[in-house]
Design a protein around this motif. Sequence first.
Motif, PDB file in Angstrom:
ATOM      1  N   TYR A 167       0.865  -1.204  -0.051  1.00  0.00           N
ATOM      2  CA  TYR A 167       0.059  -0.107  -0.124  1.00  0.00           C
ATOM      3  C   TYR A 167       0.814   1.265   0.066  1.00  0.00           C
ATOM      4  O   TYR A 167       0.531   2.206  -0.554  1.00  0.00           O
ATOM      5  CB  TYR A 167      -0.996  -0.072   1.156  1.00  0.00           C
ATOM      6  CG  TYR A 167      -1.984   1.088   0.956  1.00  0.00           C
ATOM      7  CD1 TYR A 167      -3.182   0.865   0.385  1.00  0.00           C
ATOM      8  CD2 TYR A 167      -1.846   2.460   1.476  1.00  0.00           C
ATOM      9  CE1 TYR A 167      -3.956   1.539  -0.096  1.00  0.00           C
ATOM     10  CE2 TYR A 167      -2.871   3.213   1.231  1.00  0.00           C
ATOM     11  CZ  TYR A 167      -4.197   2.949   0.521  1.00  0.00           C
ATOM     12  OH  TYR A 167      -5.070   3.695   0.247  1.00  0.00           O
ATOM     13  N   ASN A 168       1.876   1.254   0.794  1.00  0.00           N
ATOM     14  CA  ASN A 168       2.879   2.280   0.793  1.00  0.00           C
ATOM     15  C   ASN A 168       3.404   2.531  -0.650  1.00  0.00           C
ATOM     16  O   ASN A 168       3.495   3.720  -1.350  1.00  0.00           O
ATOM     17  CB  ASN A 168       4.123   1.996   1.683  1.00  0.00           C
ATOM     18  CG  ASN A 168       4.992   3.130   2.055  1.00  0.00           C
ATOM     19  OD1 ASN A 168       4.377   4.337   1.886  1.00  0.00           O
ATOM     20  ND2 ASN A 168       6.114   3.095   1.604  1.00  0.00           N
TER      21      ASN A 168
ATOM     22  N   ARG B  57       0.816   4.182  -2.674  1.00  0.00           N
ATOM     23  CA  ARG B  57       0.476   5.647  -2.447  1.00  0.00           C
ATOM     24  C   ARG B  57       1.811   6.520  -3.166  1.00  0.00           C
ATOM     25  O   ARG B  57       1.303   7.794  -3.667  1.00  0.00           O
ATOM     26  CB  ARG B  57       0.826   5.872  -1.074  1.00  0.00           C
ATOM     27  CG  ARG B  57      -0.609   5.599  -0.186  1.00  0.00           C
ATOM     28  CD  ARG B  57      -0.415   5.933   1.345  1.00  0.00           C
ATOM     29  NE  ARG B  57       0.831   5.574   1.981  1.00  0.00           N
ATOM     30  CZ  ARG B  57       1.682   6.646   2.277  1.00  0.00           C
ATOM     31  NH1 ARG B  57       1.502   7.900   2.076  1.00  0.00           N
ATOM     32  NH2 ARG B  57       2.960   6.320   3.070  1.00  0.00           N
TER      33      ARG B  57
ATOM     34  N   TYR C 115      -5.134  10.649   1.407  1.00  0.00           N
ATOM     35  CA  TYR C 115      -4.564   9.555   0.952  1.00  0.00           C
ATOM     36  C   TYR C 115      -3.241   9.313   0.683  1.00  0.00           C
ATOM     37  O   TYR C 115      -2.589   8.225   0.581  1.00  0.00           O
ATOM     38  CB  TYR C 115      -5.686   9.145  -0.483  1.00  0.00           C
ATOM     39  CG  TYR C 115      -5.443   9.775  -1.655  1.00  0.00           C
ATOM     40  CD1 TYR C 115      -4.094   9.476  -2.708  1.00  0.00           C
ATOM     41  CD2 TYR C 115      -6.361  10.689  -2.243  1.00  0.00           C
ATOM     42  CE1 TYR C 115      -3.939  10.255  -3.712  1.00  0.00           C
ATOM     43  CE2 TYR C 115      -6.235  11.296  -3.350  1.00  0.00           C
ATOM     44  CZ  TYR C 115      -5.023  10.981  -4.045  1.00  0.00           C
ATOM     45  OH  TYR C 115      -4.933  11.647  -5.321  1.00  0.00           O
ATOM     46  N   GLU C 116      -2.719  10.513   0.259  1.00  0.00           N
ATOM     47  CA  GLU C 116      -1.152  10.450  -0.015  1.00  0.00           C
ATOM     48  C   GLU C 116      -0.329  10.250   1.100  1.00  0.00           C
ATOM     49  O   GLU C 116       0.762   9.504   1.135  1.00  0.00           O
ATOM     50  CB  GLU C 116      -0.741  11.981  -0.588  1.00  0.00           C
ATOM     51  CG  GLU C 116      -1.143  12.025  -2.298  1.00  0.00           C
ATOM     52  CD  GLU C 116      -0.463  13.119  -2.856  1.00  0.00           C
ATOM     53  OE1 GLU C 116       0.158  14.029  -2.225  1.00  0.00           O
ATOM     54  OE2 GLU C 116      -0.832  13.158  -3.936  1.00  0.00           O
TER      55      GLU C 116
ATOM     56  N   GLY D 142      -1.485   8.197   3.593  1.00  0.00           N
ATOM     57  CA  GLY D 142      -2.045   7.257   4.315  1.00  0.00           C
ATOM     58  C   GLY D 142      -2.986   7.109   5.351  1.00  0.00           C
ATOM     59  O   GLY D 142      -3.258   6.143   5.974  1.00  0.00           O
TER      60      GLY D 142
ATOM     61  N   ARG E 282      -7.826   5.384   3.280  1.00  0.00           N
ATOM     62  CA  ARG E 282      -7.858   4.430   1.966  1.00  0.00           C
ATOM     63  C   ARG E 282      -8.787   4.609   1.117  1.00  0.00           C
ATOM     64  O   ARG E 282      -9.728   5.191   1.242  1.00  0.00           O
ATOM     65  CB  ARG E 282      -7.951   2.962   2.741  1.00  0.00           C
ATOM     66  CG  ARG E 282      -6.933   2.526   3.756  1.00  0.00           C
ATOM     67  CD  ARG E 282      -7.660   1.157   4.491  1.00  0.00           C
ATOM     68  NE  ARG E 282      -7.718   0.288   3.611  1.00  0.00           N
ATOM     69  CZ  ARG E 282      -7.717  -1.042   3.989  1.00  0.00           C
ATOM     70  NH1 ARG E 282      -7.927  -1.128   5.256  1.00  0.00           N
ATOM     71  NH2 ARG E 282      -8.158  -2.069   3.135  1.00  0.00           N
TER      72      ARG E 282
END
Length: 82
Positions: A10-11, A14, A45-46, A48, A51
């Motif tokens: 997920y990182n 992003r 969202y950038e 984190g 979601r």
Amino acid sequence: MSKSVFTERYNRFRQLLIKARQASKLTQAELSTKLSRPQSYVSKYERGERRLDLIEFLEIVEALQVEPETFIKKLLEEKEEN
């Protein structure tokens, strides 16, 4: 299983979104205007803090004029490199 927002994948997701926005030469504020959302939406969202679901992802890449298939392929390629 941990929440995906805290995973390395997920990182990378992003980070690719941030790079795509920067490659499109858009600020967070400019992108948020295209999305009809507040600037904090993009910021969250950038960072984190929020979601994204699939529909939101598609709206973002459309606003950035990036093909979703290309974006996903890049995400998968980076996974294979690590």
